[in-house]
Every structure is written in structure tokens, then in C-alpha cells.
Design a protein around this motif. Structure first.
Motif, PDB file in Angstrom:
ATOM      1  N   LEU A  76    -100.908  37.723  83.599  1.00  0.00           N
ATOM      2  CA  LEU A  76    -101.223  36.778  84.827  1.00  0.00           C
ATOM      3  C   LEU A  76    -100.974  37.567  86.164  1.00  0.00           C
ATOM      4  CD1 LEU A  76    -101.927  33.629  85.766  1.00  0.00           C
ATOM      5  CD2 LEU A  76     -99.439  33.447  85.880  1.00  0.00           C
ATOM      6  N   GLY A  77     -99.863  38.386  86.031  1.00  0.00           N
ATOM      7  CA  GLY A  77     -99.685  39.097  87.321  1.00  0.00           C
ATOM      8  C   GLY A  77    -100.867  39.957  87.518  1.00  0.00           C
TER       9      GLY A  77
ATOM     10  N   GLN B 178     -95.371  34.108  96.597  1.00  0.00           N
ATOM     11  CA  GLN B 178     -93.696  34.128  96.512  1.00  0.00           C
ATOM     12  C   GLN B 178     -93.656  35.806  95.737  1.00  0.00           C
ATOM     13  OE1 GLN B 178     -92.166  30.771  94.989  1.00  0.00           O
ATOM     14  NE2 GLN B 178     -90.357  31.449  94.683  1.00  0.00           N
ATOM     15  N   SER B 179     -92.377  36.188  96.221  1.00  0.00           N
ATOM     16  CA  SER B 179     -91.738  37.339  95.820  1.00  0.00           C
ATOM     17  C   SER B 179     -91.640  37.292  94.291  1.00  0.00           C
ATOM     18  CB  SER B 179     -90.448  37.691  96.505  1.00  0.00           C
ATOM     19  OG  SER B 179     -89.955  38.939  96.097  1.00  0.00           O
ATOM     20  N   GLY B 180     -92.104  38.589  93.658  1.00  0.00           N
ATOM     21  CA  GLY B 180     -91.615  38.664  92.229  1.00  0.00           C
ATOM     22  C   GLY B 180     -92.884  38.522  91.332  1.00  0.00           C
ATOM     23  N   ALA B 181     -93.215  39.490  90.735  1.00  0.00           N
ATOM     24  CA  ALA B 181     -94.576  39.450  89.618  1.00  0.00           C
ATOM     25  C   ALA B 181     -94.708  40.728  89.043  1.00  0.00           C
ATOM     26  CB  ALA B 181     -95.613  38.837  90.262  1.00  0.00           C
ATOM     27  N   GLN B 182     -95.338  40.910  87.859  1.00  0.00           N
ATOM     28  CA  GLN B 182     -95.429  42.186  87.387  1.00  0.00           C
ATOM     29  C   GLN B 182     -96.836  42.247  86.757  1.00  0.00           C
ATOM     30  OE1 GLN B 182     -94.730  45.254  87.191  1.00  0.00           O
ATOM     31  NE2 GLN B 182     -93.004  45.389  86.004  1.00  0.00           N
ATOM     32  N   THR B 183     -97.443  43.643  86.540  1.00  0.00           N
ATOM     33  CA  THR B 183     -98.583  43.759  86.173  1.00  0.00           C
ATOM     34  C   THR B 183     -98.620  44.564  84.983  1.00  0.00           C
ATOM     35  OG1 THR B 183     -99.175  45.898  87.259  1.00  0.00           O
ATOM     36  CG2 THR B 183     -99.538  43.920  88.304  1.00  0.00           C
ATOM     37  N   THR B 184     -99.449  44.647  84.064  1.00  0.00           N
ATOM     38  CA  THR B 184     -99.520  45.310  82.866  1.00  0.00           C
ATOM     39  C   THR B 184     -99.375  46.747  82.990  1.00  0.00           C
ATOM     40  OG1 THR B 184    -101.468  43.790  82.289  1.00  0.00           O
ATOM     41  CG2 THR B 184    -100.871  45.465  80.479  1.00  0.00           C
TER      42      THR B 184
ATOM     43  N   SER C 258     -96.138  32.284  86.806  1.00  0.00           N
ATOM     44  CA  SER C 258     -96.203  31.427  88.058  1.00  0.00           C
ATOM     45  C   SER C 258     -97.558  31.664  88.987  1.00  0.00           C
ATOM     46  CB  SER C 258     -95.245  31.850  88.983  1.00  0.00           C
ATOM     47  OG  SER C 258     -95.401  31.561  90.543  1.00  0.00           O
ATOM     48  N   PRO C 259     -98.262  30.541  89.493  1.00  0.00           N
ATOM     49  CA  PRO C 259     -99.572  30.972  90.114  1.00  0.00           C
ATOM     50  C   PRO C 259     -99.103  31.128  91.376  1.00  0.00           C
ATOM     51  CG  PRO C 259     -98.798  28.472  89.826  1.00  0.00           C
ATOM     52  CD  PRO C 259     -97.870  29.237  89.152  1.00  0.00           C
TER      53      PRO C 259
END
Lengths: 336, 277
Positions: free
Chosen positions: A87-88, A278-284, A273-274
Motif C-alpha cells: 500500500l505504501g 500523515q507521517s509514517g509509511a513504508q514502501t517495498t 492507512s490511506p
């Protein structure tokens, strides 16, 4: 008549003759050489896919389909999945494409059709140069220069479009003292930085194809009383369709796989989270980069599996693009 | 003068009556590409409802002259010009005279047929309306397409496949499609730059018939390398020549019968009789 006198068959010969292939020896050598190089590239790509696929088998055996649905990446608890990072990845790529596509298209059209002659050469060089800048530079630029300003844009977006889940932030956007930390290190800001490196890539491909639009058709549109925009709409854009798709897909490929710039900006969070602001996510790719160094054997397999999934996604994206271009008008297609 | 200018800027809406052939006068035209001068003070009057043929060997500046007549010359980088081009007495190079307006009134057909390949035959015909920002109703469009294709001599051949791409036609049909496309915006002058040089003899004959049929409704200026063609289609002929390292100019112009039958300049006689060029 002659045939009969030579004792050959009298009936007309309608079976096709065996023709000797026409290539000269030097051509054959070059043919073999170029075929070898081409085959090598294909084999290399295939080998990468095969290697990743084989390394993924233990992971798929162990986790099964849960590998795609598990949000956490917690090897200690044996909870490992790529739902959050996929998702990220898509969120960062989405932001990058939404921002870069119109800008790249407009800039490519400006260079090909509007820029004065003396400026054109400079702009082409500048775009090529921008495409060659290492992504870590874009990452640093994004972190130190872009982030402090993009935060304000993010807050404005969440103030006015917060009702839309994508733009919602889990804090009061109208607070007098607003929580800046909630807006930093988001997929939105990472996507903006990635878009900056996707623009020159997409722009260069689009511009190269737009410049190939036939002069005859351009002049036809001009001679009918068309404005420059009329020429663009009637001739350049229909002709350049392949280049637009090709450039966009190239940019998307980069956006999906970008690692360094994203790693600098994004603060890792394994959540579904869509909320892109907002701060914070991760990608593959970020997941692989940050865990690769200190991974155990089973972790390594899981990371390679994540890489395999990314590989397949990129392959699908590019094949789709090639298929779309193949169906569009011939002569205007471009390789991706 | 001001009144004429403003009146000239009002275009008839699509489908309205055509304004008929206009008079075109080139006054002392000189042209340059960079520092190379290719035309030197060329003047020529092209009367309304007349076909004027421009002939001369390659490189004598006749195509450049033609492209100056509808301001296509200035689209080439480094191209410059001096002189005036009067359309019904108004200089189309007057500051403030819009280049798109000049090209709407003075149409052009090119050497190589250049239909828009992504468009259907019908859409090719009406492409100029979209380009010049004119809206047209569906029924008006259908009748305009039929009218223009008929005037270009193509209607009978394509009436059953108007939604097919224009690029699927033969070279000669494509060229007549380009003529129909130029006619659809109601030009008062039609410029043709060697329109038949890429066509076979049968297609050439069809295009020549089209030129003949159009003469009453639009002033035509045609550049051609084919002497017989010039003699067949034109009423007036201008012979261009650029002698060794000098810019091109008109050696002689006048009624076609005179240029071909009894030219006053020996160089014209040599050229039309095929002794050089």
C-alpha cells in the motif's frame, strides 16, 4: 518452350523455389553478435526473476497467502507480510505520478513546441542532466528543502479536503499550534520528492517523441489557420500518444522502485492507512533496504519474496504499457 | 483603411456563403534564409478567379514565394522577408494582422499529401473548423463534408467510408482530401505547392480537373515542375529563375498562352521548351 527443349517439365512450375538467404558473411557475424547481446539481456532478466522466484518458495510455503495480507513485519513474532508496504509503495507512486504527469507533459510540450530556438537546446540538456542526478540528492533536497514547505501544503489540503479519506490527518488541522510532526515524513512528501526525479525521465521521453511529429502534418494544421495549441492538439498529441504512455510508465517504474530518497524522508510505519498526508509509511524497496543488512536466513527469504512481488508488479506495468503502445498508431510508438 | 482592416477580420461562420475569390498582390518581395537571399524584389499580381502557375527550375525560390503568400515562410527558423502581400488591398503582414487569420483566408495544399492520420475522412475535412475554433452542428457538418468532398472531386469515391482513416486512401485521393480540407474553411485563395509531383498520371488528371472546377470560386496559385500541367490548368504564368549565385526573381510573367507560345525573353523560351532546368 525453352523448358521443353531442355527436356524439363512442360507444365508451368508453381511450387515456390528455394531461395538462398541473402545475408553476406559480415552481416551474419554482426547478426550473431547482436542476437547474442539481445539474448543475454533477456536471459539476465529471466535469471533475476527465476532467482527471486526460487528464493521465495520457502516464504510462500511458510506463510502462504497470509504473506500478502499480513500488515506487520515482525520476524521475531513470525508475523511477516507485505500488505502495508505494498500500500505504501502504491501511495508514494500515486502521489509521484499525479504530480509528475501533468508537469512532465506540459514541460515536454513547451520544449518541443513553444520554447524559442536558442532556449530549446539548453532545456533539453537541463532535463537530461536532471534525469541523471542520483536519487539520494533528490532525497536530501526533499528532506531539507521540500519538507518544511510541503508540510504547509499538506496541512492546507487536510484543512480543506480532510473529509476525503486520502487527505485526512489524525489531528486537528485548524489548531492554532498545529502538530507539525503529524505532517512530516509522509507518503505525500516522499511522493513529491520522487515526482521530482520522475519528471525529467518522463519529460525526456515525451519530448523526444513530440519532436518526431511529422513536419508535413504540423504545417497542414498551421496552414488551416491553427494556433500553436491547435497544432499540438491536432498533430503532436495524437502522434505522441506512445511517447506519453512510454514516458509515464518509465516514471512509474522509477516511482515504484525508488529507495534512497524514500528512505531518507519516510519514517517507517507498518500500518494499513490511506492517509497519505500523515507521517509514517513504508514502501517495498524501503523495507528491503532497511532490513537487508541484519537479516537472518528466513528473513532474507521473506525480503527476497517482497522483491519478487515488486519485480512482478513492475513487469506487469511495463508489459501493459508495451501492449497499449503496440495498439496505438504505428510509427509514433516508443520503446520503454 | 482601418474600416477595411476590421471588416476583413470578421469571418463568415461555417456553412455560410463563401466569400468568393480574392485578389492577391505581391509587392517587391525579398526573402532570406539566414544570410542567404533567395528572392529579390519580386512583384506579381494574381487576379481573382484565375489560376496562376509559378514555373522555374529547382532552387529558384518559387516555393518560398508561395509560402510567403500565406505567411508559412515565417514558421521556418531564420527566415526573413521584405515587401508586402495584399489580399484584396490589405497587407497581410500589417502589424496586428493575425497570422492565423491570413492562413484561414489563404489556404494551402502541400507537395506531399498530409491528411491527419488519426482522423477519419470526414473529420479530416472538418479539421480546419476545430483548429480555427468554430463550432458546427452535426447536420451542417455532414453537408459541409459532402459539399467539400464533391468540390474536390472525391465524394463519389469515399461516400461509403467517411468514417475510415484518411491515411487509408491512395496518394491521389489523399491529396484531394487535403484540397477538400482546405476548402472547408472557405478560403478566398488556394495555394498549391507541386500538388501532383507525388502522384501517378491518373491521379494527376483528377487533381487537374479539380483545379479546373474550382477556378470560379477561389483564386488559385500553383507551383509546378510540369510544363504541360502549367499550360493545361493556368491562365497566367510566372517564370522564376535564379541565375548563378544570385537570388531568384521573375524573368517573365503574363498570360499562359503568351509565356508558352510567344515568350519575350529567350531564357523563358529555352525553359518552356525544355532546353534547360
Amino acid at each position: 518452350m525453352t523448358i521443353a527443349s531442355q527436356g524439363g517439365p512442360v507444365t508451368p512450375r508453381r511450387t515456390p523455389r528455394q531461395l538462398s538467404p541473402g545475408l553476406e558473411p559480415t552481416d551474419r557475424i554482426f547478426e550473431g553478435f547482436s542476437l547474442g547481446i539481445g539474448a543475454f539481456v533477456l536471459i539476465l532478466t529471466g535469471a533475476v526473476g527465476l532467482f527471486l522466484g526460487l528464493e521465495s518458495i520457502p516464504t510462500f510455503r511458510h506463510y502462504g497467502f497470509h504473506f500478502f495480507t499480513t500488515v506487520d513485519w515482525n520476524p521475531e513474532l513470525d508475523k511477516v507480510g507485505i500488505a502495508a508496504v505494498l500500500l505504501g509503495t502504491f501511495e508514494v507512486a500515486l502521489v509521484a505520478m499525479v504530480v509528475s504527469f501533468p508537469l512532465a507533459l506540459a514541460f515536454a510540450l513547451f520544449i518541443s513546441d513553444y520554447a524559442p530556438k536558442w532556449l530549446k537546446g539548453w532545456l533539453i540538456s537541463a532535463v537530461d542532466l536532471m534525469a541523471a542526478v542520483p536519487s539520494i540528492i533528490y532525497g536530501i533536497w526533499g528532506f531539507y528543502l521540500l519538507k518544511p514547505h510541503a508540510m504547509n501544503l499538506a496541512r492546507w489540503l487536510s484543512q480543506h479536503f480532510g473529509w476525503f479519506p486520502l487527505f485526512h490527518v489524525n489531528t486537528d488541522p485548524n489548531a492554532a499550534v498545529w502538530q507539525q510532526s503529524q505532517y512530516t515524513s509522509s507518503a505525500f512528501i516522499a511522493g513529491l520528492a520522487v515526482s521530482m526525479m520522475a519528471i525529467p525521465l518522463a519529460c525526456a521521453v515525451m519530448r523526444a517523441v513530440f519532436d518526431q511529429a511529422p513536419l508535413g502534418e504540423r504545417e497542414a494544421a498551421m496552414a488551416l489557420g491553427g494556433t500553436q495549441w491547435g497544432v499540438v492538439k491536432t498533430v503532436v498529441l495524437p502522434f505522441g500518444k506512445g511517447g506519453i504512455i512510454g514516458g509515464t510508465m518509465l516514471a512509474l517504474g522509477r516511482a515504484l522502485g525508488e529507495t534512497a530518497a524514500v528512505a531518507i524522508i519516510l519514517s517507517p510505519a507498518y500500518i494499513l492507512s490511506p492517509r497519505i498526508l500523515q507521517s509514517g509509511a513504508q514502501t517495498t524497496s524501503g523495507l528491503i533496504a532497511s532490513n537487508f543488512g541484519n537479516a537472518s536466513q528466513s528473513q532474507l527469504s521473506a525480503l527476497l519474496t517482497a522483491g519478487f512481488v515488486l519485480f512482478v508488479i513492475t513487469l506487469i506495468v511495463n508489459s501493459t504499457a508495451a501492449f497499449v503502445i503496440g495498439r496505438s498508431r504505428s510509427g509514433a510508438a516508443t520503446e520503454i | 483603411m482601418t474600416a477595411t482592416l476590421s471588416a476583413a477580420h470578421d469571418l463568415p461562420a461555417a456553412g455560410e456563403e463563401r466569400r468568393g475569390p480574392a485578389r492577391l498582390d505581391a509587392l517587391e518581395i525579398s526573402a532570406w534564409f539566414g544570410s542567404t537571399q533567395v528572392l529579390d524584389t519580386v512583384s506579381l499580381s494574381m487576379p481573382p478567379a484565375t489560376v496562376t502557375a509559378l514555373i522555374g527550375p529547382s532552387g529558384c525560390g518559387k516555393s518560398t514565394f508561395l509560402r510567403i503568400l500565406n505567411r508559412m515562410h515565417e514558421s521556418i527558423a531564420g527566415a526573413q522577408l521584405a515587401g508586402e502581400v495584399h489580399l484584396n488591398g490589405v497587407d497581410i503582414y500589417t502589424p496586428g494582422y493575425r497570422v492565423t487569420h491570413a492562413r484561414k483566408r489563404i489556404g494551402m495544399v502541400f507537395q506531399k499529401p498530409n491528411p491527419f492520420p488519426a482522423m477519419s475522412i470526414a473529420d479530416n475535412v472538418t479539421a480546419g473548423l476545430g483548429l480555427t475554433g468554430r463550432k458546427i452542428s452535426r447536420s451542417d457538418k455532414a453537408s459541409l463534408v459532402e459539399d467539400c468532398l464533391a468540390r474536390a472531386g472525391l465524394w463519389a469515391e469515399v461516400k461509403d467510408r467517411l468514417d475510415r482513416p484518411g491515411s487509408a486512401l491512395s496518394g491521389g485521393q489523399q491529396q484531394r482530401l487535403c484540397i477538400a480540407r482546405a476548402l472547408a474553411i472557405g478560403p478566398e485563395v488556394l495555394l498549391m505547392d507541386e500538388p501532383c509531383s507525388a502522384l501517378d498520371p491518373t491521379s494527376t488528371r483528377r487533381v487537374e480537373e479539380t483545379i479546373h472546377d474550382l477556378r470560379e470560386e477561389v483564386t488559385i496559385v500553383i507551383v509546378t515542375h510540369n510544363m504541360q500541367q502549367a499550360a493545361r490548368v493556368s491562365q497566367q504564368t510566372a517564370f522564376f529563375l535564379a541565375e548563378a549565385n544570385t537570388p531568384g526573381g521573375i524573368v517573365e510573367s503574363g498570360p499562359t498562352t503568351q509565356i508558352f507560345g510567344n515568350p519575350s525573353d529567350p531564357r523563358t523560351a529555352d525553359y518552356v521548351n525544355g532546353r534547360f532546368g
